[in-house]
Design a protein around this motif. Sequence first.
Motif, mmCIF file in Angstrom:
data_model
loop_
_atom_site.group_PDB
_atom_site.id
_atom_site.type_symbol
_atom_site.label_atom_id
_atom_site.label_comp_id
_atom_site.label_asym_id
_atom_site.label_seq_id
_atom_site.Cartn_x
_atom_site.Cartn_y
_atom_site.Cartn_z
ATOM 1 N N ASP A 168 66.234 -29.565 47.674
ATOM 2 C CA ASP A 168 67.235 -28.626 48.070
ATOM 3 C C ASP A 168 68.170 -28.713 47.047
ATOM 4 O OD1 ASP A 168 69.130 -27.297 49.550
ATOM 5 O OD2 ASP A 168 69.465 -28.365 51.151
ATOM 6 N N ILE A 169 68.365 -27.617 46.194
ATOM 7 C CA ILE A 169 69.309 -27.770 45.024
ATOM 8 C C ILE A 169 70.670 -27.259 45.561
ATOM 9 C CG2 ILE A 169 69.719 -26.576 42.721
ATOM 10 C CD1 ILE A 169 67.584 -28.922 42.700
ATOM 11 N N GLN A 170 70.857 -26.380 46.501
ATOM 12 C CA GLN A 170 72.013 -25.953 47.253
ATOM 13 C C GLN A 170 72.536 -27.331 48.017
ATOM 14 O OE1 GLN A 170 71.103 -21.297 47.867
ATOM 15 N NE2 GLN A 170 71.636 -22.735 49.657
ATOM 16 N N GLY A 171 71.813 -28.032 48.605
ATOM 17 C CA GLY A 171 72.331 -29.220 49.108
ATOM 18 C C GLY A 171 72.444 -30.435 48.340
ATOM 19 N N GLU A 172 71.660 -30.620 47.486
ATOM 20 C CA GLU A 172 71.829 -32.155 46.881
ATOM 21 C C GLU A 172 71.911 -31.883 45.304
ATOM 22 O OE1 GLU A 172 68.071 -34.567 47.650
ATOM 23 O OE2 GLU A 172 67.423 -32.781 48.780
ATOM 24 N N GLY A 173 71.996 -30.687 44.763
ATOM 25 C CA GLY A 173 72.347 -30.286 43.528
ATOM 26 C C GLY A 173 70.947 -31.007 42.574
ATOM 27 N N PHE A 174 70.958 -30.616 41.335
ATOM 28 C CA PHE A 174 69.878 -31.129 40.372
ATOM 29 C C PHE A 174 69.826 -32.587 40.393
ATOM 30 C CE2 PHE A 174 70.481 -26.654 39.143
ATOM 31 C CZ PHE A 174 68.989 -26.389 39.248
ATOM 32 N N PRO A 175 68.571 -33.431 40.091
ATOM 33 C CA PRO A 175 68.565 -34.602 39.954
ATOM 34 C C PRO A 175 69.512 -35.321 38.888
ATOM 35 C CG PRO A 175 66.338 -33.736 40.237
ATOM 36 C CD PRO A 175 67.507 -32.756 40.036
ATOM 37 N N ASP A 176 70.125 -36.459 39.054
ATOM 38 C CA ASP A 176 71.072 -37.120 38.139
ATOM 39 C C ASP A 176 70.562 -37.558 36.764
ATOM 40 O OD1 ASP A 176 73.085 -36.811 39.753
ATOM 41 O OD2 ASP A 176 73.115 -39.087 40.494
ATOM 42 N N GLU A 177 68.984 -37.640 36.775
ATOM 43 C CA GLU A 177 68.562 -37.693 35.408
ATOM 44 C C GLU A 177 68.644 -36.915 34.298
ATOM 45 O OE1 GLU A 177 64.330 -37.299 37.542
ATOM 46 O OE2 GLU A 177 64.071 -37.299 35.554
#
Length: 308
Positions: A168-177
């Motif tokens: 869920d990109i709106q909720g969690e954003g893109f992965p930190d990596e």
Amino acid sequence: MLLVDPTKKLSYNRRIMDGDLVIVYERYNSMKPVKVSAGGVLQNRFGLFKHSDWIGKPFGSKVFSNTGGYVYLLAPTPELWTLVLSHRTQILYIADISFVVMYLELVPGCVVLESGTGSGSLSTSLARAVAPTGHIYTFDFHEQRAASAREDFERTGLSSLVTVGVRDIQGEGFPDEFTGRADSVFLDLPQPWLAIPSAAKMLQQDGVLCSFSPCIEQVQRSCETLKSHFTEIRTFEILLHTYEVREGELGSWQDGGRGSVKSCKKRQRSTTTNSEENPGTRTILARLNSEAKGHTGYLTFARLKCTS
Ligand SMILES: C[S@@+](CC[C@H](N)C(=O)[O-])C[C@H]1O[C@@H](n2cnc3c(N)ncnc32)[C@H](O)[C@@H]1O
């Protein structure tokens, strides 16, 4: 993280093999993807075609049926794939896609983050633009759509260039990596402004973001959010007009020729090279194609502000 094989170039300059995907072209508005299998057959209004007759022929070949009908076997380029893929969602079409590829400044080797994946129409062109050494990391929160997109990238031979994640990109954003690693980010989300702060974090210095939204209210909210991290904020609407051009008699399109369009008269426009409109005079006629697509959405581009 998936390693990309830099020797794997995208090339359609080869012969059709068992297991290949081909686009069977009947006419410009009638095409379908077919997986070639040695024992397979294709039956359509032109007759029965044996796949075994196709194997070994170059892409682009004209092949004949048992009754003498024919089709063309085309390579599954991103342009054709966008026209034949199964629509699991709304998709981006060629006019918007080509603008996106250009304005995201994509070249071989780029790393692109995308969300949502949808039907993978845009991802396919992004992958070709960054091949052979770049990579597309695309995310959709819908598991089944992500799985279907993965299958499609296998079929089109792009799976080594595209990784599909469920998130869920709106909720969690893109992965930190991916922090500070992306050359570009593309968003096709209902509330893109929620993902913009994360997109900014992912981009390298000078990186470019594009957000596609069908409604101007979405654009306005996105632009407000973009201002804190981005510069060069610009919004475009791409309208594609295709024309039919031919030589003929003035008036021939209005009085019974193929051009006497009954369903779409208001959108027809006829221009001629002859200022005196004498019926019977042969001239060059250009007519706006009645199938021209209207509004699809707005493309907003922005460049990450320089922090140093
Ligand atoms: C219009 S489609 C994208 C179409 C795609 N650009 C194409 O050309 O095929 C939008 C996608 O965004 C996904 N989506 C919506 N909200 C999302 C979210 N919060 N995180 C990730 N994906 C999301 C939907 O599941 C849908 O597949």
